[in-house]
Design an enzyme around this catalytic site. Structure first.
Site, PDB file in Angstrom:
ATOM      1  N   SER A 429      43.869  38.949  47.040  1.00  0.00           N
ATOM      2  CA  SER A 429      43.360  37.687  46.531  1.00  0.00           C
ATOM      3  C   SER A 429      42.706  36.821  47.599  1.00  0.00           C
ATOM      4  O   SER A 429      41.867  36.006  47.282  1.00  0.00           O
ATOM      5  CB  SER A 429      44.497  36.915  45.862  1.00  0.00           C
ATOM      6  OG  SER A 429      45.563  36.739  46.767  1.00  0.00           O
ATOM      7  N   HIS A 457      42.834  40.310  40.194  1.00  0.00           N
ATOM      8  CA  HIS A 457      41.436  40.052  40.571  1.00  0.00           C
ATOM      9  C   HIS A 457      40.566  41.293  40.385  1.00  0.00           C
ATOM     10  O   HIS A 457      39.485  41.379  40.961  1.00  0.00           O
ATOM     11  CB  HIS A 457      41.363  39.582  42.022  1.00  0.00           C
ATOM     12  CG  HIS A 457      42.135  38.324  42.271  1.00  0.00           C
ATOM     13  ND1 HIS A 457      41.627  37.068  42.051  1.00  0.00           N
ATOM     14  CD2 HIS A 457      43.414  38.145  42.682  1.00  0.00           C
ATOM     15  CE1 HIS A 457      42.542  36.152  42.334  1.00  0.00           C
ATOM     16  NE2 HIS A 457      43.648  36.790  42.722  1.00  0.00           N
ATOM     17  N   LYS A 488      42.128  35.009  34.654  1.00  0.00           N
ATOM     18  CA  LYS A 488      41.039  34.996  35.629  1.00  0.00           C
ATOM     19  C   LYS A 488      39.756  35.450  34.920  1.00  0.00           C
ATOM     20  O   LYS A 488      39.138  34.655  34.225  1.00  0.00           O
ATOM     21  CB  LYS A 488      41.430  35.827  36.834  1.00  0.00           C
ATOM     22  CG  LYS A 488      42.722  35.273  37.491  1.00  0.00           C
ATOM     23  CD  LYS A 488      43.035  35.939  38.779  1.00  0.00           C
ATOM     24  CE  LYS A 488      44.441  35.644  39.288  1.00  0.00           C
ATOM     25  NZ  LYS A 488      44.859  34.255  39.338  1.00  0.00           N
TER      26      LYS A 488
END
Ligand code: WAQ
Ligand code: MG
Length: 637
Positions: A429, A457, A488
């Site tokens: 990250s 991610h 996300k």
């Protein structure tokens, strides 16, 4: 058996007493003990002595009285008034006719005495032969003292319990009251055979030099000398002295909070929020001003996508605002199961389980799949939620060097285990690099360990269709546990785990963060499902994101900043925390939002700007931003 020796130390400066101590120890412990006592004399807070006497004398075993330690209890007291009131109550329970007057004697007449007042509790007469000095209890020790680490500092509690035990066993002594004369130590006690050693945590204001001891006598005056003889001459060893469990220094209840905040501010590590007035998107509004958003995890700009917002609104209207329960009670809607099936399909897994957040997915999953007898092998840069899950599992945690599969192999060999887990982020990250999935999975399988990958991610980001790290590596390998988030690239809220049917079934029954939380609300679920479907139907959105990454990295390099990344996370190294904050602030003033990432998120001294790109960033904005970053880096010291 080892012979026993009494050892006494006395130190003075210019004829005035500085410190004194005594012990009864086996001959074998004598050298270490005299050394420690000598150090204690020389390092005393009251000043340097010019005369130190250490005297050793053998004591015959039959001369030694062995006593069991009084039991210890502690009464908290918020103020000296409260403490003194407790002391009086205990004295009354001991049968002392005028407890208040006895406490007054302790507070008013002990000052400056080296020994204790010996008080007849019935006549209130003082019985010490020498009233200036008082009666001193001596020739006593903890039977285990030679085996305990010997502190050169005076240990208030350890010495007081030994003294109090001897005094309580003296003939015609009802008990004892004491307040430490140390200005920084406001504790004292009431000791008696009847109630044991009752510590009272606060008996005087902090900083007060007040202190002393009163031994409580009840009996004929003719027998006082026998009592004094016992106190001063009889050798006593106290057995089974209990350890004191509480910290001795009581702090203000706010001290941790206040001192932590002060320290964070001083080290430039204090953080606060930037409050936005618009939806998360490539541009956002803060205090009426438009900012280029270069810091969001909403990589595909789906939080603001019309069909996703519409799905959230429709679901709220159809199913209401909250889910009303945890998943295993009343909080499972068709929306939950629909989303789980969709995620399993998207990831090519048997099934999926949705958690309220990515953090909870990791904490719940890791802590459920390994236990105290297992080993977790964890990348040193793994996300905090993985680390917390490892800690909660009580498994042994072995950290391997970042994405270093040789080190992983070595650590597994060095830490053999019956069962265990290898866990790693897919995309790290704060660095934006990608895990070496083929080797990680191969290594874990070869050693019979479970493998788990956190795709927070990576989902919607890696692979031509945004399916994640497995697609990125050409579907050649697959971890046992594939975790991801909905918050996300999918623009909603929540976390999930994909895997085999037994794994998902197990997690529904054992992951505590799943079991003991109210489930996601209808709007979150419908938005997430719409976003996943959007990605399945619009792989070109994923490619726009990948293109933005190339454009921005190229522009940074044109401006002299070495930047390359396969993912939308692009770290720009700064190092110093304060400088990173200044640079981020300058960019912010120029209308560009890039966060300065600092310890504890990354290591101390490796502060960085963390640029995060979105699929909807336009080339001109990215090129302007790259130039602004380069200018700030070169101009700000
Ligand atoms: N015999 C009689 N009285 C003594 C002796 C002794 N051996 N040593 C000290 N005193 C008297 C003297 O007047 C001191 O001023 C007073 O007692 C207090 O002595 O956390 O530290 O050494 O459970 O300051 C109690 C609470 C600490 C410990 C007692 O006493 C706990 C303490 P200090
Ligand atoms: Mg003292």
């Amino acid at each position: 058996m080892d012979k026993l020796f009494s050892i006494k130390m006395r130190a003075s400066a210019a004829g005035k007493h500085v410190s004194g101590a005594e012990k009864i120890v086996p001959e074998s412990a004598l050298p270490a003990c005299s050394d420690a006592l000598l150090k204690r004399a020389l390092l005393h807070a009251k000043g340097k002595p010019d005369f130190v006497n250490v005297k050793c004398e053998e004591v015959a075993p039959e001369e030694i009285l062995r006593l069991k330690s009084l039991p210890v209890s502690t009464l908290p007291a918020a103020s000296p008034e409260e403490g003194l009131a407790s002391m009086e109550t205990l004295l009354r329970d001991l049968g002392v006719p005028d407890p208040h007057a006895v406490v007054r004697v302790l507070l008013e007449f002990c000052q400056g005495m080296r020994g204790a007042i010996l008080l007849d509790v019935d006549s209130m007469e003082r019985l010490e032969p020498d009233q200036a000095r008082g009666v001193r209890a001596t020739r006593m020790d903890d039977a285990q003292s030679a085996a305990k680490p010997f502190s050169t500092l005076k240990n208030h509690y350890a010495e007081a319990i030994v003294l109090a035990t001897k005094v309580a066993h003296a003939p015609r002594i009802l008990g004892e009251i004491c307040i430490s004369d140390d200005p920084d130590y406001a504790t004292g006690y009431v000791a008696s055979k009847r109630f044991g050693y009752v510590r009272i945590e606060r008996l005087k204001p902090m900083g007060s030099p007040l202190g002393g001891r009163v031994f409580l006598y009840r009996g004929p005056k003719e027998l006082v000398s026998e009592t004094v003889e016992f106190l001063e001459k009889r050798h006593v060893l106290v057995e089974d002295v209990p350890e004191l469990r509480r910290p001795l220094v009581r702090k203000s209840k706010w001290s941790r909070i206040e001192s932590t905040l002060a320290e964070l501010k001083e080290k430039n590590l204090h953080r606060s929020e930037i409050v936005l007035e618009s939806a998360q998107s490539a541009h956002v509004v803060h205090q009426g001003r438009s900012l280029l958003m270069l810091a969001s995890n909403d990589y595909l700009d789906l939080a603001n996508e019309p069909c996703v917002r519409r799905a959230a609104a429709d679901a709220a209207l159809a199913f209401g605002s909250g889910s009303g329960g945890s998943r295993l009670t009343t909080g499972t809607l068709t929306l939950h199961r629909d989303l789980e099936r969709l995620l399993a399909d998207f990831k090519g897994a048997d099934d999926a389980i949705v958690f309220d957040t990515g953090y909870m997915a990791n904490v719940g999953t890791v802590s459920a799949v390994v236990g105290p007898d297992d080993v977790v092998f964890s990348d040193e840069l793994n996300h905090a939620s993985i680390i917390d899950g490892c800690r909660l599992s009580k498994a042994k945690i072995v950290v391997y060097r970042h994405n270093d599969m040789d080190d992983l192999e070595r650590k597994i060999r060095e830490n053999p285990c019956g069962s265990g887990l290898v866990v790693s982020d897919a995309v790290f990250s704060m660095d934006g690099d990608v895990v070496d999935l083929p080797r990680l999975v191969e290594t874990a399988n070869r050693h019979g360990l479970l493998s788990m990958i956190d795709e927070a991610h990576a989902s919607g980001v890696l692979g031509a269709a945004g399916r994640g790290v497995v697609e990125h590596f050409g579907e050649t390998c697959r971890p046992d546990i594939l975790m991801g988030t909905l918050s996300k690239a999918f623009g909603s809220s929540g976390g999930f785990v994909c895997g085999s049917d037994p794994l998902v079934d197990f997690l529904r029954n054992k992951a505590r963060s799943y079991i003991f939380s109210t489930s996601l609300s209808p709007a979150d679920l419908a938005a997430a499902a719409a976003a996943v479907r959007f990605v399945m139907e619009h792989p070109e959105r994923v490619r726009s994101l990948q293109r933005a990454v190339r454009v921005f990295c190229d522009a940074l390099r044109v401006n002299g900043i070495d930047a390359r990344s396969e993912t939308p996370i692009i770290p720009i190294h700064v190092g110093d925390e304060a400088r990173a904050v200044r640079i981020s602030q300058r960019l912010f003033d120029q209308g560009i939002l890039i966060n300065a990432i600092r310890y504890p998120t990354v290591a101390k001294g490796s502060a960085r700007l963390r640029a995060a790109l979105m699929a909807t960033h336009v080339d001109d904005d990215l090129r302007d931003a790259a130039r602004a970053v380069a200018d700030a880096l070169s101009e700000i010291p």
